[in-house]
Design a protein around this motif. Structure first.
Motif, PDB file in Angstrom:
ATOM      1  N   ASN A   1       0.845  -1.184   0.000  1.00  0.00           N
ATOM      2  CA  ASN A   1       0.000   0.000   0.000  1.00  0.00           C
ATOM      3  C   ASN A   1       0.888   1.245   0.000  1.00  0.00           C
ATOM      4  O   ASN A   1       1.523   1.573   1.000  1.00  0.00           O
ATOM      5  CB  ASN A   1      -0.907  -0.010   1.233  1.00  0.00           C
ATOM      6  CG  ASN A   1      -1.955   1.070   1.192  1.00  0.00           C
ATOM      7  OD1 ASN A   1      -1.765   2.107   0.568  1.00  0.00           O
ATOM      8  ND2 ASN A   1      -3.060   0.835   1.863  1.00  0.00           N
ATOM      9  N   VAL A   2       0.921   1.930  -1.143  1.00  0.00           N
ATOM     10  CA  VAL A   2       1.783   3.106  -1.300  1.00  0.00           C
ATOM     11  C   VAL A   2       1.353   4.241  -0.366  1.00  0.00           C
ATOM     12  O   VAL A   2       2.190   4.890   0.257  1.00  0.00           O
ATOM     13  CB  VAL A   2       1.780   3.587  -2.771  1.00  0.00           C
ATOM     14  CG1 VAL A   2       2.614   4.846  -2.934  1.00  0.00           C
ATOM     15  CG2 VAL A   2       2.288   2.493  -3.691  1.00  0.00           C
ATOM     16  N   VAL A   3       0.049   4.472  -0.251  1.00  0.00           N
ATOM     17  CA  VAL A   3      -0.446   5.568   0.585  1.00  0.00           C
ATOM     18  C   VAL A   3      -0.054   5.343   2.042  1.00  0.00           C
ATOM     19  O   VAL A   3       0.454   6.254   2.705  1.00  0.00           O
ATOM     20  CB  VAL A   3      -1.977   5.726   0.441  1.00  0.00           C
ATOM     21  CG1 VAL A   3      -2.508   6.762   1.408  1.00  0.00           C
ATOM     22  CG2 VAL A   3      -2.334   6.106  -0.984  1.00  0.00           C
ATOM     23  N   SER A   4      -0.252   4.149   2.547  1.00  0.00           N
ATOM     24  CA  SER A   4       0.123   3.845   3.938  1.00  0.00           C
ATOM     25  C   SER A   4       1.630   3.899   4.129  1.00  0.00           C
ATOM     26  O   SER A   4       2.111   4.300   5.188  1.00  0.00           O
ATOM     27  CB  SER A   4      -0.399   2.475   4.349  1.00  0.00           C
ATOM     28  OG  SER A   4      -1.798   2.493   4.451  1.00  0.00           O
ATOM     29  N   ALA A   5       2.377   3.497   3.112  1.00  0.00           N
ATOM     30  CA  ALA A   5       3.834   3.533   3.218  1.00  0.00           C
ATOM     31  C   ALA A   5       4.348   4.969   3.308  1.00  0.00           C
ATOM     32  O   ALA A   5       5.295   5.255   4.042  1.00  0.00           O
ATOM     33  CB  ALA A   5       4.469   2.824   2.026  1.00  0.00           C
ATOM     34  N   ILE A   6       3.711   5.871   2.589  1.00  0.00           N
ATOM     35  CA  ILE A   6       4.163   7.271   2.576  1.00  0.00           C
ATOM     36  C   ILE A   6       3.650   8.034   3.794  1.00  0.00           C
ATOM     37  O   ILE A   6       4.411   8.747   4.448  1.00  0.00           O
ATOM     38  CB  ILE A   6       3.712   7.968   1.278  1.00  0.00           C
ATOM     39  CG1 ILE A   6       4.429   7.358   0.073  1.00  0.00           C
ATOM     40  CG2 ILE A   6       3.982   9.475   1.347  1.00  0.00           C
ATOM     41  CD1 ILE A   6       3.921   7.846  -1.268  1.00  0.00           C
ATOM     42  N   PHE A   7       2.367   7.873   4.111  1.00  0.00           N
ATOM     43  CA  PHE A   7       1.742   8.710   5.136  1.00  0.00           C
ATOM     44  C   PHE A   7       1.483   8.002   6.461  1.00  0.00           C
ATOM     45  O   PHE A   7       1.004   8.612   7.404  1.00  0.00           O
ATOM     46  CB  PHE A   7       0.422   9.284   4.608  1.00  0.00           C
ATOM     47  CG  PHE A   7       0.604  10.135   3.386  1.00  0.00           C
ATOM     48  CD1 PHE A   7       1.156  11.401   3.482  1.00  0.00           C
ATOM     49  CD2 PHE A   7       0.243   9.671   2.135  1.00  0.00           C
ATOM     50  CE1 PHE A   7       1.332  12.190   2.365  1.00  0.00           C
ATOM     51  CE2 PHE A   7       0.409  10.449   1.006  1.00  0.00           C
ATOM     52  CZ  PHE A   7       0.962  11.708   1.122  1.00  0.00           C
ATOM     53  N   GLY A   8       1.766   6.709   6.535  1.00  0.00           N
ATOM     54  CA  GLY A   8       1.552   5.962   7.775  1.00  0.00           C
ATOM     55  C   GLY A   8       0.251   5.186   7.725  1.00  0.00           C
ATOM     56  O   GLY A   8      -0.691   5.556   7.038  1.00  0.00           O
ATOM     57  N   ASN A   9       0.218   4.118   8.463  1.00  0.00           N
ATOM     58  CA  ASN A   9      -0.953   3.237   8.471  1.00  0.00           C
ATOM     59  C   ASN A   9      -1.988   3.758   9.460  1.00  0.00           C
ATOM     60  O   ASN A   9      -1.733   3.820  10.658  1.00  0.00           O
ATOM     61  CB  ASN A   9      -0.522   1.815   8.838  1.00  0.00           C
ATOM     62  CG  ASN A   9      -1.597   0.805   8.565  1.00  0.00           C
ATOM     63  OD1 ASN A   9      -2.548   1.087   7.863  1.00  0.00           O
ATOM     64  ND2 ASN A   9      -1.437  -0.374   9.125  1.00  0.00           N
TER      65      ASN A   9
ATOM     66  N   ILE B   1      -6.853  11.082   2.554  1.00  0.00           N
ATOM     67  CA  ILE B   1      -6.564  10.696   1.167  1.00  0.00           C
ATOM     68  C   ILE B   1      -7.575   9.665   0.684  1.00  0.00           C
ATOM     69  O   ILE B   1      -8.127   9.785  -0.415  1.00  0.00           O
ATOM     70  CB  ILE B   1      -5.118  10.171   1.043  1.00  0.00           C
ATOM     71  CG1 ILE B   1      -4.146  11.331   1.244  1.00  0.00           C
ATOM     72  CG2 ILE B   1      -4.890   9.497  -0.303  1.00  0.00           C
ATOM     73  CD1 ILE B   1      -2.712  10.922   1.404  1.00  0.00           C
ATOM     74  N   TYR B   2      -7.853   8.656   1.507  1.00  0.00           N
ATOM     75  CA  TYR B   2      -8.842   7.644   1.111  1.00  0.00           C
ATOM     76  C   TYR B   2     -10.230   8.267   0.947  1.00  0.00           C
ATOM     77  O   TYR B   2     -10.981   7.890   0.035  1.00  0.00           O
ATOM     78  CB  TYR B   2      -8.893   6.509   2.125  1.00  0.00           C
ATOM     79  CG  TYR B   2      -7.682   5.609   2.098  1.00  0.00           C
ATOM     80  CD1 TYR B   2      -7.045   5.295   0.911  1.00  0.00           C
ATOM     81  CD2 TYR B   2      -7.184   5.062   3.270  1.00  0.00           C
ATOM     82  CE1 TYR B   2      -5.938   4.470   0.891  1.00  0.00           C
ATOM     83  CE2 TYR B   2      -6.077   4.231   3.255  1.00  0.00           C
ATOM     84  CZ  TYR B   2      -5.467   3.935   2.059  1.00  0.00           C
ATOM     85  OH  TYR B   2      -4.379   3.118   2.033  1.00  0.00           O
ATOM     86  N   THR B   3     -10.570   9.211   1.790  1.00  0.00           N
ATOM     87  CA  THR B   3     -11.853   9.898   1.676  1.00  0.00           C
ATOM     88  C   THR B   3     -11.927  10.692   0.381  1.00  0.00           C
ATOM     89  O   THR B   3     -12.949  10.670  -0.318  1.00  0.00           O
ATOM     90  CB  THR B   3     -12.086  10.814   2.888  1.00  0.00           C
ATOM     91  OG1 THR B   3     -12.042  10.027   4.081  1.00  0.00           O
ATOM     92  CG2 THR B   3     -13.412  11.545   2.794  1.00  0.00           C
TER      93      THR B   3
ATOM     94  N   THR C   1      -3.240   6.799   9.793  1.00  0.00           N
ATOM     95  CA  THR C   1      -3.114   8.184  10.245  1.00  0.00           C
ATOM     96  C   THR C   1      -4.266   9.011   9.682  1.00  0.00           C
ATOM     97  O   THR C   1      -4.964   8.602   8.753  1.00  0.00           O
ATOM     98  CB  THR C   1      -1.777   8.808   9.788  1.00  0.00           C
ATOM     99  OG1 THR C   1      -1.756   8.865   8.363  1.00  0.00           O
ATOM    100  CG2 THR C   1      -0.596   8.003  10.289  1.00  0.00           C
ATOM    101  N   ILE C   2      -4.451  10.178  10.240  1.00  0.00           N
ATOM    102  CA  ILE C   2      -5.524  11.062   9.780  1.00  0.00           C
ATOM    103  C   ILE C   2      -5.288  11.476   8.331  1.00  0.00           C
ATOM    104  O   ILE C   2      -6.242  11.582   7.553  1.00  0.00           O
ATOM    105  CB  ILE C   2      -5.692  12.300  10.714  1.00  0.00           C
ATOM    106  CG1 ILE C   2      -6.950  13.088  10.342  1.00  0.00           C
ATOM    107  CG2 ILE C   2      -4.479  13.188  10.670  1.00  0.00           C
ATOM    108  CD1 ILE C   2      -8.216  12.380  10.674  1.00  0.00           C
ATOM    109  N   LEU C   3      -4.039  11.673   7.942  1.00  0.00           N
ATOM    110  CA  LEU C   3      -3.730  12.066   6.566  1.00  0.00           C
ATOM    111  C   LEU C   3      -4.072  10.934   5.593  1.00  0.00           C
ATOM    112  O   LEU C   3      -4.630  11.174   4.513  1.00  0.00           O
ATOM    113  CB  LEU C   3      -2.258  12.456   6.434  1.00  0.00           C
ATOM    114  CG  LEU C   3      -1.855  13.146   5.147  1.00  0.00           C
ATOM    115  CD1 LEU C   3      -2.725  14.358   4.863  1.00  0.00           C
ATOM    116  CD2 LEU C   3      -0.402  13.564   5.198  1.00  0.00           C
ATOM    117  N   THR C   4      -3.794   9.705   5.978  1.00  0.00           N
ATOM    118  CA  THR C   4      -4.146   8.558   5.151  1.00  0.00           C
ATOM    119  C   THR C   4      -5.657   8.462   4.995  1.00  0.00           C
ATOM    120  O   THR C   4      -6.165   8.230   3.892  1.00  0.00           O
ATOM    121  CB  THR C   4      -3.596   7.255   5.774  1.00  0.00           C
ATOM    122  OG1 THR C   4      -2.182   7.371   5.902  1.00  0.00           O
ATOM    123  CG2 THR C   4      -3.914   6.044   4.923  1.00  0.00           C
TER     124      THR C   4
END
Length: 67
Positions: free
Chosen positions: A28-36, A44-46, A38-41
């Motif tokens: 998961n690129v998003v979790s790898a960059i922003f953390g698993n 992004i998913y929203t 996290t509010i930022l993740t």
């Protein structure tokens, strides 16, 4: 509206690529960059989800432009 369309399409494409990478490589690129988890993740998913919902309206444009 053109700017909103382009932003939503870009976000949806990024989300689709991320899901493809998850499916193929189990990474998961998003979790790898922003953390698993996290509010930022979550933001992004929203945004990806909202962009997808917004782009549902494009079906009418695409389906009506048949040759």
């Amino acid at each position: 509206m053109k700017i909103l369309n382009c932003i939503c399409l870009t976000i949806a494409i990024i989300g689709a690529i991320n899901w493809g990478i998850i499916g193929i490589f189990d990474y998961n690129v998003v979790s790898a960059i922003f953390g698993n988890g996290t509010i930022l993740t979550r933001i992004i998913y929203t945004l990806v989800g909202l962009s997808g919902l917004y782009l549902i309206g494009f079906y009418g444009l695409v389906c009506n432009n048949e040759e």
